[in-house]
Every structure is written in C-alpha cells, then in structure tokens.
Scaffold this active site. Structure first.
Site, PDB file in Angstrom:
ATOM      1  N   GLY A 191    -138.493  -0.928  95.530  1.00 28.85           N
ATOM      2  CA  GLY A 191    -137.354  -0.002  95.643  1.00 28.85           C
ATOM      3  C   GLY A 191    -136.601  -0.041  96.958  1.00 28.85           C
ATOM      4  O   GLY A 191    -135.990   0.942  97.355  1.00 28.85           O
ATOM      5  N   LYS A 221    -138.141  14.126  87.989  1.00 35.32           N
ATOM      6  CA  LYS A 221    -139.158  14.253  89.054  1.00 35.32           C
ATOM      7  C   LYS A 221    -140.341  15.105  88.580  1.00 35.32           C
ATOM      8  O   LYS A 221    -141.482  14.869  88.982  1.00 35.32           O
ATOM      9  CB  LYS A 221    -138.537  14.851  90.320  1.00 35.32           C
ATOM     10  CG  LYS A 221    -137.542  13.931  91.032  1.00 35.32           C
ATOM     11  CD  LYS A 221    -138.142  12.588  91.440  1.00 35.32           C
ATOM     12  CE  LYS A 221    -137.216  11.797  92.336  1.00 35.32           C
ATOM     13  NZ  LYS A 221    -137.656  10.396  92.488  1.00 35.32           N
ATOM     14  N   TYR A 242    -128.941  18.805  91.320  1.00 38.13           N
ATOM     15  CA  TYR A 242    -130.006  17.811  91.129  1.00 38.13           C
ATOM     16  C   TYR A 242    -130.265  17.540  89.630  1.00 38.13           C
ATOM     17  O   TYR A 242    -130.699  16.460  89.247  1.00 38.13           O
ATOM     18  CB  TYR A 242    -131.285  18.251  91.843  1.00 38.13           C
ATOM     19  CG  TYR A 242    -132.185  17.094  92.214  1.00 38.13           C
ATOM     20  CD1 TYR A 242    -131.745  16.081  93.054  1.00 38.13           C
ATOM     21  CD2 TYR A 242    -133.482  17.009  91.711  1.00 38.13           C
ATOM     22  CE1 TYR A 242    -132.563  15.009  93.388  1.00 38.13           C
ATOM     23  CE2 TYR A 242    -134.310  15.949  92.044  1.00 38.13           C
ATOM     24  CZ  TYR A 242    -133.842  14.953  92.882  1.00 38.13           C
ATOM     25  OH  TYR A 242    -134.660  13.897  93.206  1.00 38.13           O
ATOM     26  N   ILE A 263    -138.291   4.334  93.464  1.00 37.25           N
ATOM     27  CA  ILE A 263    -137.227   3.945  92.534  1.00 37.25           C
ATOM     28  C   ILE A 263    -136.762   5.156  91.730  1.00 37.25           C
ATOM     29  O   ILE A 263    -137.591   5.917  91.222  1.00 37.25           O
ATOM     30  CB  ILE A 263    -137.757   2.861  91.561  1.00 37.25           C
ATOM     31  CG1 ILE A 263    -137.985   1.543  92.320  1.00 37.25           C
ATOM     32  CG2 ILE A 263    -136.816   2.657  90.385  1.00 37.25           C
ATOM     33  CD1 ILE A 263    -138.669   0.463  91.501  1.00 37.25           C
ATOM     34  N   SER A 299    -133.011   2.838 102.980  1.00 39.40           N
ATOM     35  CA  SER A 299    -133.933   3.213 101.900  1.00 39.40           C
ATOM     36  C   SER A 299    -135.220   3.826 102.451  1.00 39.40           C
ATOM     37  O   SER A 299    -135.740   3.377 103.481  1.00 39.40           O
ATOM     38  CB  SER A 299    -134.331   1.970 101.084  1.00 39.40           C
ATOM     39  OG  SER A 299    -133.239   1.443 100.393  1.00 39.40           O
ATOM     40  N   ILE A 300    -135.745   4.807 101.726  1.00 43.07           N
ATOM     41  CA  ILE A 300    -137.055   5.358 102.086  1.00 43.07           C
ATOM     42  C   ILE A 300    -138.095   4.235 102.049  1.00 43.07           C
ATOM     43  O   ILE A 300    -138.991   4.170 102.902  1.00 43.07           O
ATOM     44  CB  ILE A 300    -137.423   6.520 101.148  1.00 43.07           C
ATOM     45  CG1 ILE A 300    -136.506   7.724 101.456  1.00 43.07           C
ATOM     46  CG2 ILE A 300    -138.896   6.895 101.283  1.00 43.07           C
ATOM     47  CD1 ILE A 300    -136.692   8.913 100.560  1.00 43.07           C
TER      48      ILE A 300
HETATM   49  P1  NAD Z   1    -132.304   4.013  97.582  1.00 44.65           P
HETATM   50  O1  NAD Z   1    -131.007   3.946  96.827  1.00 44.65           O
HETATM   51  O2  NAD Z   1    -132.385   3.330  98.869  1.00 44.65           O
HETATM   52  O3  NAD Z   1    -133.516   3.533  96.660  1.00 44.65           O
HETATM   53  C1  NAD Z   1    -133.508   3.652  95.252  1.00 44.65           C
HETATM   54  C2  NAD Z   1    -134.002   2.319  94.733  1.00 44.65           C
HETATM   55  O4  NAD Z   1    -134.164   2.362  93.319  1.00 44.65           O
HETATM   56  C3  NAD Z   1    -133.039   1.158  95.029  1.00 44.65           C
HETATM   57  O5  NAD Z   1    -133.695   0.158  95.776  1.00 44.65           O
HETATM   58  C4  NAD Z   1    -132.673   0.642  93.664  1.00 44.65           C
HETATM   59  O6  NAD Z   1    -132.496  -0.756  93.649  1.00 44.65           O
HETATM   60  C5  NAD Z   1    -133.898   1.048  92.871  1.00 44.65           C
HETATM   61  N1  NAD Z   1    -133.656   1.008  91.437  1.00 44.65           N
HETATM   62  C6  NAD Z   1    -132.787   1.756  90.698  1.00 44.65           C
HETATM   63  N2  NAD Z   1    -132.829   1.362  89.410  1.00 44.65           N
HETATM   64  C7  NAD Z   1    -133.750   0.360  89.318  1.00 44.65           C
HETATM   65  C8  NAD Z   1    -134.220  -0.473  88.277  1.00 44.65           C
HETATM   66  N3  NAD Z   1    -133.761  -0.360  87.015  1.00 44.65           N
HETATM   67  N4  NAD Z   1    -135.166  -1.421  88.569  1.00 44.65           N
HETATM   68  C9  NAD Z   1    -135.627  -1.585  89.830  1.00 44.65           C
HETATM   69  N5  NAD Z   1    -135.212  -0.825  90.880  1.00 44.65           N
HETATM   70  C10 NAD Z   1    -134.284   0.131  90.621  1.00 44.65           C
HETATM   71  O7  NAD Z   1    -132.559   5.585  97.768  1.00 44.65           O
HETATM   72  P2  NAD Z   1    -133.857   6.386  98.289  1.00 44.65           P
HETATM   73  O8  NAD Z   1    -133.338   7.729  98.618  1.00 44.65           O
HETATM   74  O9  NAD Z   1    -134.585   5.606  99.286  1.00 44.65           O
HETATM   75  O10 NAD Z   1    -134.716   6.543  96.961  1.00 44.65           O
HETATM   76  C11 NAD Z   1    -136.071   6.130  96.864  1.00 44.65           C
HETATM   77  C12 NAD Z   1    -136.888   7.193  96.141  1.00 44.65           C
HETATM   78  O11 NAD Z   1    -136.998   8.337  96.994  1.00 44.65           O
HETATM   79  C13 NAD Z   1    -136.283   7.696  94.830  1.00 44.65           C
HETATM   80  O12 NAD Z   1    -137.326   7.926  93.899  1.00 44.65           O
HETATM   81  C14 NAD Z   1    -135.655   9.005  95.255  1.00 44.65           C
HETATM   82  O13 NAD Z   1    -135.493   9.901  94.172  1.00 44.65           O
HETATM   83  C15 NAD Z   1    -136.710   9.484  96.220  1.00 44.65           C
HETATM   84  N6  NAD Z   1    -136.316  10.587  97.112  1.00 44.65           N
HETATM   85  C16 NAD Z   1    -135.183  10.489  97.844  1.00 44.65           C
HETATM   86  C17 NAD Z   1    -134.820  11.542  98.678  1.00 44.65           C
HETATM   87  C18 NAD Z   1    -133.554  11.486  99.497  1.00 44.65           C
HETATM   88  O14 NAD Z   1    -133.090  12.527  99.944  1.00 44.65           O
HETATM   89  N7  NAD Z   1    -132.998  10.313  99.749  1.00 44.65           N
HETATM   90  C19 NAD Z   1    -135.632  12.684  98.761  1.00 44.65           C
HETATM   91  C20 NAD Z   1    -136.804  12.738  97.997  1.00 44.65           C
HETATM   92  C21 NAD Z   1    -137.132  11.680  97.168  1.00 44.65           C
END
Ligand code: NAD
Length: 260
Positions: A13, A162, A155, A92, A19-20
């Site tokens: 991801g 989630k 959300y 992801i 990205s996280i």
């Molecule tokens: P990000 O956009 O950097 O990462 C999301 C990733 O999901 C991307 O790398 C994307 O390529 C991947 N992805 C989407 N559809 C896909 C598919 N069909 N196949 C493979 N990969 C796929 O954003 P992020 O914020 O780093 O998100 C990472 C996780 O952290 C997610 O689950 C998000 O919900 C969660 N999260 C984010 C936050 C925030 O505030 N950013 C807070 C809590 C949780």
C-alpha cells in the site's frame, strides 16, 4: 541490533512518500527487516520503485487486491523469491469519491461493495495467502480509523468498511492464532495523504482532531510506523486481535466541544 533483524516482510500500500506505508517502511528498515513491496499500476510503480530501492528492497511487484489472479501471481513470486514470510503490513483502502461526498443514505450498492471489497475483504484475502508462507508464525498489521466506531462527518461508507476491517482483524487473530500468527490493527489519527484527500473537509477534521486530542497535535507517519514496527516485532509477542490507537489520545476524549 534492530527489533526486526532477520525478518522478511511485505509492505502493501505504498503510493508515495506521504503514504502511511512509507512511515512503516522507514521504521521497519531502521529496525533491520528485509522488505518487499507491491504497487498498483504503472503510474504508481514510478513512485514506489525508487522509494523501495532506497531501503534496499529487491522485491517490488504489481498487485491489485481487487483481482484474485493478481494476488495469486504476487504471492507466487513471494514464495519463489523468499519461500517464507515473517510479517505483512496492509495499508490499503479505496472508496469512490462520490460515496464520500453524497449523503450516506444514498450510498449505492456498487460503491458499498467496492469500499468493503478493497478496504476490508482485501485484508482477509492477503492474510490467507501470507499465512501459508508463515511456517514459523508471524505478525500482520492493518491500518484503520476511528470512523469504524464513531460517526465521523464525511467518512461515510469508509467507516463501515473500517468496522468490517476491525472485525476481520479479530476473526483473523482467532483463526491464525493457533499457527502462532498475530493480527492487529493500528488506528491512526488523520494524516494528509493521497487517500485522505478523498475525505471532504479533511483540513477541518485535522484541526478538530488536534484540538480534541490529549497531546494537542496530530500524529505523523513516522509515529504510526514506529507503533506498527513494535506490533510486527517479537516485543509484541503476547498481543493479538488488538486495535491500537495512534491518535495523540483523541479517542479517549470528548472531541472538541468548543468546535462550531
Ligand atoms: P495512500 O493513498 O498513501 O495509501 C492507500 C494505498 O491503497 C495506495 O498505495 C493505493 O495504491 C492502495 N490501493 C488502493 N486500491 C488498491 C487496490 N485495488 N490494490 C492494491 N492497492 C490499492 O493513503 P494512506 O492514508 O497512507 O492510506 C493507507 C491506509 O491507512 C488506508 O487503509 C487508510 O484508510 C488508512 N488510514 C489513513 C488515515 C489518514 O488520515 N491518512 C488515518 C487512518 C487510517
């Protein structure tokens, strides 16, 4: 010696250096892990490959978690290259932007299924394939958000996804526990990323989260990454099925009663 020395793990991801997953990567690399990566499509490969190579990764392959054949091909290559796995990080999620913009009660069947498929089922699908390579036990971590257990403005269907992801974490912990495999979720506070840009009024959400938190600030990718590294390591050998908040303590408070 790092807490992940000698371990091989997959970071699933990474989209870019916001990205996280990239925060988790840096912590895991610092702690001595050997890392493999997936990317979604050629456009992202251009961003992910140089990042992955900068942490000495040799395994960088495509995988779309919406496609079983793509997942099978990816894990066949993992088996061929490494033969075993010690950990995976699932970071992801995806929802149609419209589903986050329109009223929740108007969520279409397609948008509901897509969000749950990519954001929740994909963890189960990845976990099953990874577990087959964890002959000596292992650790799995996914990324969740408070919207799973509270109604957070804008959300919407991602909160439902989630909730399914957190429940899946518990059922995976139950299923895989006898094999010595631990499964946990990190519930991160809001962080500005590509995925976050789909959530309406995210700037306001970040401001409210900082004000309502115990530490009076938001968290960084690095802080989430450090917690994930601990959960992936043997330091957390007695921890499974947990949702571990990394949100400056926002979830224990009453929010920001002073907000508009
Ligand atoms: P990000 O956009 O950097 O990462 C999301 C990733 O999901 C991307 O790398 C994307 O390529 C991947 N992805 C989407 N559809 C896909 C598919 N069909 N196949 C493979 N990969 C796929 O954003 P992020 O914020 O780093 O998100 C990472 C996780 O952290 C997610 O689950 C998000 O919900 C969660 N999260 C984010 C936050 C925030 O505030 N950013 C807070 C809590 C949780």
């Amino acid at each position: 010696m790092g807490i992940l020395e000698g371990k091989k793990g997959l970071i699933l991801g990474t989209a870019n250096d916001k990205s996280i997953a990239w925060g988790v990567t840096q912590a895991c690399h610092r702690e001595g892990a050997e890392l493999g990566f997936n990317y979604l499509g050629e456009a992202l490969e251009k961003r992910v490959r140089p990042l992955a190579e900068s942490v000495d990764a040799k395994f960088i392959e495509p995988m779309d978690v919406g496609d079983d054949a793509s997942m099978d091909a990816f894990f066949a290559k993992v088996a061929e290259r490494w033969g075993k796995l010690d950990f995976i990080v699932h970071s992801i999620a995806f929802a149609n932007k419209d589903a986050l913009k329109n009223r929740f009660s108007n969520t279409s069947r397609e948008d509901f299924q897509l969000a749950l498929n990519i954001s929740a089922y994909s963890f189960v699908a990845v976990a099953g394939r990874a577990a087959a390579l964890m002959q000596n036990g292992g650790s799995m971590v996914t990324m969740t958000y408070l919207g799973a257990v509270r109604a957070v403005p804008n959300y919407h269907v991602m909160g439902v996804a989630k909730a399914a992801l957190e429940s899946s974490t518990r059922y995976l912990a139950q299923d895989l526990g006898p094999d010595g495999i631990r499964v946990n979720a990190v519930s991160a506070g809001p962080i500005r990323t590509l995925a976050a840009s789909a959530v309406g009024d995210f700037r306001n959400l970040m401001a409210k989260s900082a004000r309502g938190s115990m530490l009076k600030r938001n968290v960084s990718q690095e802080e989430v990454g450090n917690t994930a590294a601990y959960l992936l390591s043997d330091l957390a050998s007695g921890v499974t099925g947990e949702v571990h908040y990394v949100d400056s303590g926002f979830h224990i408070g009453a929010g920001d009663p002073g907000a508009e």
